[in-house]
Design a protein around this motif. Structure first.
Motif, short mmCIF file in Angstrom:
data_model
loop_
_atom_site.label_atom_id
_atom_site.label_comp_id
_atom_site.label_asym_id
_atom_site.label_seq_id
_atom_site.Cartn_x
_atom_site.Cartn_y
_atom_site.Cartn_z
N ILE A 71 -57.86 -4.68 -10.27
CA ILE A 71 -56.75 -5.21 -9.49
C ILE A 71 -56.29 -6.51 -10.13
O ILE A 71 -57.05 -7.47 -10.23
CB ILE A 71 -57.17 -5.46 -8.02
CG1 ILE A 71 -57.62 -4.14 -7.38
CG2 ILE A 71 -56.02 -6.07 -7.23
CD1 ILE A 71 -58.11 -4.28 -5.96
N ASP A 72 -55.04 -6.54 -10.56
CA ASP A 72 -54.48 -7.72 -11.21
C ASP A 72 -54.25 -8.82 -10.18
O ASP A 72 -53.87 -8.54 -9.04
CB ASP A 72 -53.15 -7.35 -11.89
CG ASP A 72 -52.64 -8.46 -12.77
OD1 ASP A 72 -51.89 -9.30 -12.25
OD2 ASP A 72 -53.00 -8.47 -13.96
N PRO A 73 -54.45 -10.10 -10.55
CA PRO A 73 -54.21 -11.20 -9.61
C PRO A 73 -52.81 -11.19 -9.01
O PRO A 73 -52.62 -11.60 -7.86
CB PRO A 73 -54.43 -12.45 -10.48
CG PRO A 73 -55.41 -12.00 -11.52
CD PRO A 73 -55.06 -10.57 -11.80
N GLU A 74 -51.80 -10.73 -9.78
CA GLU A 74 -50.44 -10.66 -9.24
C GLU A 74 -50.35 -9.63 -8.12
O GLU A 74 -49.58 -9.79 -7.17
CB GLU A 74 -49.45 -10.32 -10.35
CG GLU A 74 -49.30 -11.43 -11.39
CD GLU A 74 -48.27 -11.09 -12.45
OE1 GLU A 74 -47.70 -9.98 -12.37
OE2 GLU A 74 -48.05 -11.94 -13.34
N GLU A 75 -51.14 -8.55 -8.23
CA GLU A 75 -51.17 -7.54 -7.17
C GLU A 75 -51.81 -8.10 -5.91
O GLU A 75 -51.40 -7.77 -4.79
CB GLU A 75 -51.93 -6.30 -7.65
CG GLU A 75 -51.25 -5.55 -8.79
CD GLU A 75 -52.08 -4.40 -9.31
OE1 GLU A 75 -51.54 -3.30 -9.44
OE2 GLU A 75 -53.29 -4.61 -9.58
N ALA A 77 -49.23 -10.23 -4.23
CA ALA A 77 -48.19 -9.43 -3.60
C ALA A 77 -48.67 -8.81 -2.28
O ALA A 77 -47.87 -8.53 -1.39
CB ALA A 77 -47.73 -8.33 -4.54
N ALA A 78 -50.00 -8.60 -2.16
CA ALA A 78 -50.54 -7.97 -0.96
C ALA A 78 -50.72 -8.95 0.19
O ALA A 78 -50.89 -8.55 1.33
CB ALA A 78 -51.90 -7.34 -1.28
N ILE A 79 -50.67 -10.26 -0.09
CA ILE A 79 -50.85 -11.27 0.94
C ILE A 79 -49.63 -11.28 1.86
O ILE A 79 -48.49 -11.26 1.36
CB ILE A 79 -51.05 -12.66 0.31
CG1 ILE A 79 -52.33 -12.67 -0.52
CG2 ILE A 79 -51.09 -13.74 1.37
CD1 ILE A 79 -52.50 -13.92 -1.35
N PRO A 80 -49.84 -11.30 3.19
CA PRO A 80 -48.69 -11.30 4.10
C PRO A 80 -47.77 -12.48 3.83
O PRO A 80 -48.22 -13.57 3.49
CB PRO A 80 -49.34 -11.43 5.49
CG PRO A 80 -50.74 -10.94 5.29
CD PRO A 80 -51.12 -11.29 3.89
N GLU A 81 -46.48 -12.25 3.99
CA GLU A 81 -45.51 -13.32 3.79
C GLU A 81 -45.72 -14.40 4.87
O GLU A 81 -46.00 -14.10 6.02
CB GLU A 81 -44.09 -12.77 3.90
CG GLU A 81 -43.66 -11.95 2.69
CD GLU A 81 -43.55 -12.77 1.42
OE1 GLU A 81 -43.19 -13.96 1.51
OE2 GLU A 81 -43.83 -12.23 0.34
#
Length: 302
Positions: free
Chosen positions: A79-83, A86-90
């Motif tokens: 799992i890439d750090p950018e992914e 992106a998965a963290i809630p806004e």
């Protein structure tokens, strides 16, 4: 803004249709504790941490590292750090209060970390109105927002001129007490033994004052560093004697007698007691920092 501190989070506190700008500041810190570096015994040099491949044992530079979730022994989903980001809630940077509850409703086992919650210059009136209303109503507030890349539930309480915001552990993070106490024998203490225990408690009643608490571990570390620095014999640990079941009643009787004798003695004034305690703490702290600064560089262990 607290002098010399940097806000850990800035955003808005919202209750009903009212909102005000706020900031979170760390309320508890371990930066003053004595820390040690890891040293190579052979050379006396500090040891650095290096990440290595578990199979090839080759060093892995930071740019070649990523995240992975283990699905079975030795098998990972990369799992890439950018992914992850992106998965963290806004987050809209808003601590929105969902409910007001009695302060006693939350078991302190759920408390995680405390933060000071302060207003910005433009939101002082709204902040003060909420603070004073909560204090008079004797309630705390439950709010949620994204803090430090996680959705967190926060308990907000009035505290002096401001508010305390404590992050809360989730229910799945708190282990069941049933499991911890499952091997406890079913004992019911009564009669003289219970009366003696209650008597000891009644003679030792006091008030919560964290300023009188001594960090014995930190003091012991300071003594150890000082002894090593001066080439003196190392302090020996004291042996703790555990009361045996057949001696428990005798120990309770002796303790009750000691408590009564102590209660009959004249007590020092609170001012003198606190002054002495503060002086001792200051002396120990100065010795600890002086010894630690001479013994090793003030850098945290790798």
């Amino acid at each position: 803004m607290p002098s010399g501190q940097r806000a850990q989070w800035k955003g808005f506190l919202k209750f009903g249709e009212v909102s005000c700008g706020v900031a979170l500041y760390t309320a508890a810190s371990t930066s003053d504790r004595i820390t040690f570096n890891t040293i190579n015994k052979a050379t006396g040099n500090r040891v650095n941490r290096i990440f290595v491949d578990s199979e090839t044992e080759d060093p892995v530079p930071k740019e070649a590292q990523t995240k992975g979730f283990e699905i079975e022994n030795g098998q990972y989903i990369i799992i890439d750090p950018e992914e992850v980001s992106a998965a963290i809630p806004e987050s809209n940077k808003t601590l929105e209060i969902e409910a007001f509850i009695p302060c006693s409703d939350v078991d302190d086992i759920y408390f995680d970390k405390p933060y000071y919650l302060t207003p910005d210059k433009m939101g002082g009136d709204a902040f003060a109105a909420l603070r004073d209303a909560m204090k008079k109503s004797m309630v705390a507030a439950i709010a949620r927002t994204v803090l430090f890349r996680r959705m967190r539930t926060v308990l907000i309480r009035s505290h002096g001129k401001g508010l305390i915001a404590s992050t809360l552990n989730y229910d799945y993070e708190v282990r069941s007490s049933d499991k911890a106490f499952e091997e406890m024998p079913k004992l019911k203490i009564q009669g003289e033994m219970l009366d003696l225990a209650k008597h000891i408690i009644s003679t030792k009643k006091g008030e919560f004052d964290p300023a009188t608490f001594d960090d014995r571990y930190e003091a012991a570390l300071a003594d150890l560093v000082k002894a090593k620095l001066e080439g003196k014999a190392l302090p020996k640990p004291k042996k703790v004697e555990v009361s045996k079941p057949n001696d428990l009643l005798a120990a309770l009787r002796e303790s009750a007698g000691m408590m009564k004798a102590a209660a009959d003695k004249p007590k020092r004034t609170a001012a003198n007691a606190n002054t002495g305690t503060a002086r001792q703490r200051a002396a120990r702290g100065a010795a600890a920092k002086s010894a630690a600064s001479k013994a090793a560089p003030q850098r945290k262990a790798s």
